[in-house]
Design a protein around this motif. Structure first.
Motif, PDB file in Angstrom:
ATOM      1  N   HIS A 138      29.276 -23.892  12.107  1.00  0.00           N
ATOM      2  CA  HIS A 138      29.355 -24.504  10.773  1.00  0.00           C
ATOM      3  C   HIS A 138      28.021 -24.461  10.040  1.00  0.00           C
ATOM      4  O   HIS A 138      27.937 -24.060   8.873  1.00  0.00           O
ATOM      5  CB  HIS A 138      29.819 -25.958  10.873  1.00  0.00           C
ATOM      6  CG  HIS A 138      31.283 -26.111  11.096  1.00  0.00           C
ATOM      7  ND1 HIS A 138      31.882 -27.339  11.304  1.00  0.00           N
ATOM      8  CD2 HIS A 138      32.289 -25.201  11.158  1.00  0.00           C
ATOM      9  CE1 HIS A 138      33.171 -27.185  11.483  1.00  0.00           C
ATOM     10  NE2 HIS A 138      33.448 -25.895  11.399  1.00  0.00           N
ATOM     11  N   ALA A 139      26.967 -24.916  10.716  1.00  0.00           N
ATOM     12  CA  ALA A 139      25.680 -25.062  10.040  1.00  0.00           C
ATOM     13  C   ALA A 139      25.119 -23.720   9.595  1.00  0.00           C
ATOM     14  O   ALA A 139      24.763 -23.546   8.422  1.00  0.00           O
ATOM     15  CB  ALA A 139      24.694 -25.788  10.951  1.00  0.00           C
ATOM     16  N   GLN A 140      25.031 -22.752  10.509  1.00  0.00           N
ATOM     17  CA  GLN A 140      24.394 -21.482  10.166  1.00  0.00           C
ATOM     18  C   GLN A 140      25.163 -20.732   9.092  1.00  0.00           C
ATOM     19  O   GLN A 140      24.566 -20.173   8.165  1.00  0.00           O
ATOM     20  CB  GLN A 140      24.243 -20.605  11.407  1.00  0.00           C
ATOM     21  CG  GLN A 140      23.318 -19.408  11.168  1.00  0.00           C
ATOM     22  CD  GLN A 140      21.917 -19.823  10.744  1.00  0.00           C
ATOM     23  OE1 GLN A 140      21.249 -20.562  11.458  1.00  0.00           O
ATOM     24  NE2 GLN A 140      21.490 -19.386   9.563  1.00  0.00           N
ATOM     25  N   VAL A 141      26.487 -20.719   9.202  1.00  0.00           N
ATOM     26  CA  VAL A 141      27.288 -20.024   8.186  1.00  0.00           C
ATOM     27  C   VAL A 141      27.118 -20.701   6.828  1.00  0.00           C
ATOM     28  O   VAL A 141      26.960 -20.026   5.798  1.00  0.00           O
ATOM     29  CB  VAL A 141      28.773 -19.986   8.597  1.00  0.00           C
ATOM     30  CG1 VAL A 141      29.628 -19.428   7.460  1.00  0.00           C
ATOM     31  CG2 VAL A 141      28.964 -19.150   9.851  1.00  0.00           C
ATOM     32  N   SER A 142      27.101 -22.030   6.815  1.00  0.00           N
ATOM     33  CA  SER A 142      26.926 -22.767   5.560  1.00  0.00           C
ATOM     34  C   SER A 142      25.563 -22.493   4.942  1.00  0.00           C
ATOM     35  O   SER A 142      25.439 -22.309   3.728  1.00  0.00           O
ATOM     36  CB  SER A 142      27.095 -24.273   5.802  1.00  0.00           C
ATOM     37  OG  SER A 142      28.405 -24.578   6.234  1.00  0.00           O
ATOM     38  N   ILE A 143      24.529 -22.477   5.776  1.00  0.00           N
ATOM     39  CA  ILE A 143      23.171 -22.207   5.290  1.00  0.00           C
ATOM     40  C   ILE A 143      23.067 -20.790   4.731  1.00  0.00           C
ATOM     41  O   ILE A 143      22.506 -20.565   3.650  1.00  0.00           O
ATOM     42  CB  ILE A 143      22.151 -22.437   6.422  1.00  0.00           C
ATOM     43  CG1 ILE A 143      22.076 -23.926   6.761  1.00  0.00           C
ATOM     44  CG2 ILE A 143      20.778 -21.908   6.034  1.00  0.00           C
ATOM     45  CD1 ILE A 143      21.375 -24.236   8.073  1.00  0.00           C
TER      46      ILE A 143
END
Length: 342
Positions: free
Chosen positions: A79-84
């Protein structure tokens, strides 16, 4: 105004049943790309919706397609890396919950959205369901007086019965999900209680355990919550409610009780100490069961926040606050102590 070009990253059940149909129904949206680690899954979605851009890498998608906004429906650990990455590409981001696996990653997501002047919304759909909206209105009116105690639960037969991967679903694998029922369902109810009370959780005690599933993440979580205003309550999240889904909340106040039911006919009941009873039919709670896929409201809120250039009602900051309680509950279960929510 031109339509908002949306890409879907992660094409599992939450995309299939919620995100994509709700985008397709929104007149302000054009679906332009699908991405999944399993490219065949993404291709199936693209075929269904007449979209030509299909990828197995979100970075390739972001480099090759003009995109205004993305839905991040991947396994939790991504979630975090894709969102960033999406924010850094100038895309507005709607991310499924839990938004990240650590507060540090949640903060990086928020920082990326601010730095790139894009929206970041977290998919805590419980806030937008009509029975919960009505319940918040009743609480705010003071009808039941000061809330003193509460109980809330969210359970069904498990992610393996919901996921397109069945028993092989990433939801049951710690290296991909990070957390089980607590992060899948518990975070929803924690977010709901925070929102209903307009108060933060300040202390947690929890059992977070695997009772029945062949999984290395929890299939049941039972937590004791203390709110900042002193109210006490319980939150139960379960993947072993095999007979059927339970998505209910009861709040006991000094003047009466407020009940929120996942009933198709009457969803909100107020019982006052003077003997009077009020019943409200305001619309069903969306469920994971067959026939339960009513619109969540999440997509329309996300799209509206972009069009109106305003903060989404369920911001990254709100998602981080609910994640913080989940992490405190995990710490409590591990240490077998009460944990203060930082």
């Amino acid at each position: 105004m031109s339509k908002i070009k949306v890409a879907i990253i992660g094409c599992g059940s939450i995309a299939i049943h919620r995100h994509v149909p709700e985008y397709a129904a929104n007149p302000n949206v054009e679906l332009v790309a699908f991405c999944d680690l399993n490219k065949e899954v993404a291709q199936n979605m693209a075929n269904q919706y007449g979209v030509s851009n299909v990828f197995s890498s979100h970075n390739e998608l972001l480099m090759n397609v003009e995109v205004d906004a993305v839905s991040v429906c991947t396994q939790n650990v991504d979630h975090a890396q894709v969102s960033i990455d999406a924010a850094n590409a100038g895309c507005h981001v709607l991310c499924e919950k839990p938004m990240a696996t650590s507060i540090e990653d949640a903060e990086k997501m928020i920082e990326a959205s601010k730095a790139n002047q894009v929206k970041l919304m977290i998919g805590h759909n419980q806030r937008l369901m009509p029975p919960h909206v009505k319940a918040k209105e009743i609480l705010a009116s003071g009808k039941i007086g000061k809330p003193l105690t509460f109980k809330t639960t969210f359970g069904h037969g498990g992610a393996d019965s919901w996921s397109i991967q069945g028993q092989d679903t990433w939801f049951l694998k710690k290296d991909k999900a990070f957390v089980g029922a607590m992060g899948d369902l518990g975070v929803h109810k924690i977010d709901l209680i925070r929102w209903l009370f307009d108060e933060e959780v300040v202390e947690v005690a929890a059992f977070v355990e695997t009772l029945h599933k062949d999984s290395d993440v929890d299939d049941n979580a039972t937590t004791l919550l203390r709110m900042k205003n002193g109210a006490l309550g319980t939150m139960a999240a379960s993947w072993t409610y095999y007979k059927g889904e339970d998505n209910t909340t009861t709040i006991y106040g000094e003047n009466g009780v407020l009940e929120i039911h996942d009933d198709p006919h009457v969803q909100v009941i107020v019982k006052l100490i003077d003997g009077s009873i009020e019943r409200y039919s305001v619309g069903a709670i969306a469920t994971n069961e067959a026939g339960g896929q009513v619109a969540s409201g999440v997509i329309d809120e996300f799209v509206s926040s972009i069009i109106e250039d305003r903060e989404p009602s369920i911001s990254g900051e709100e998602g981080k606050k609910s994640l913080r309680v989940v992490l405190a509950a995990l710490k409590s279960a591990e240490s077998k102590t009460f944990v203060t929510v930082e």
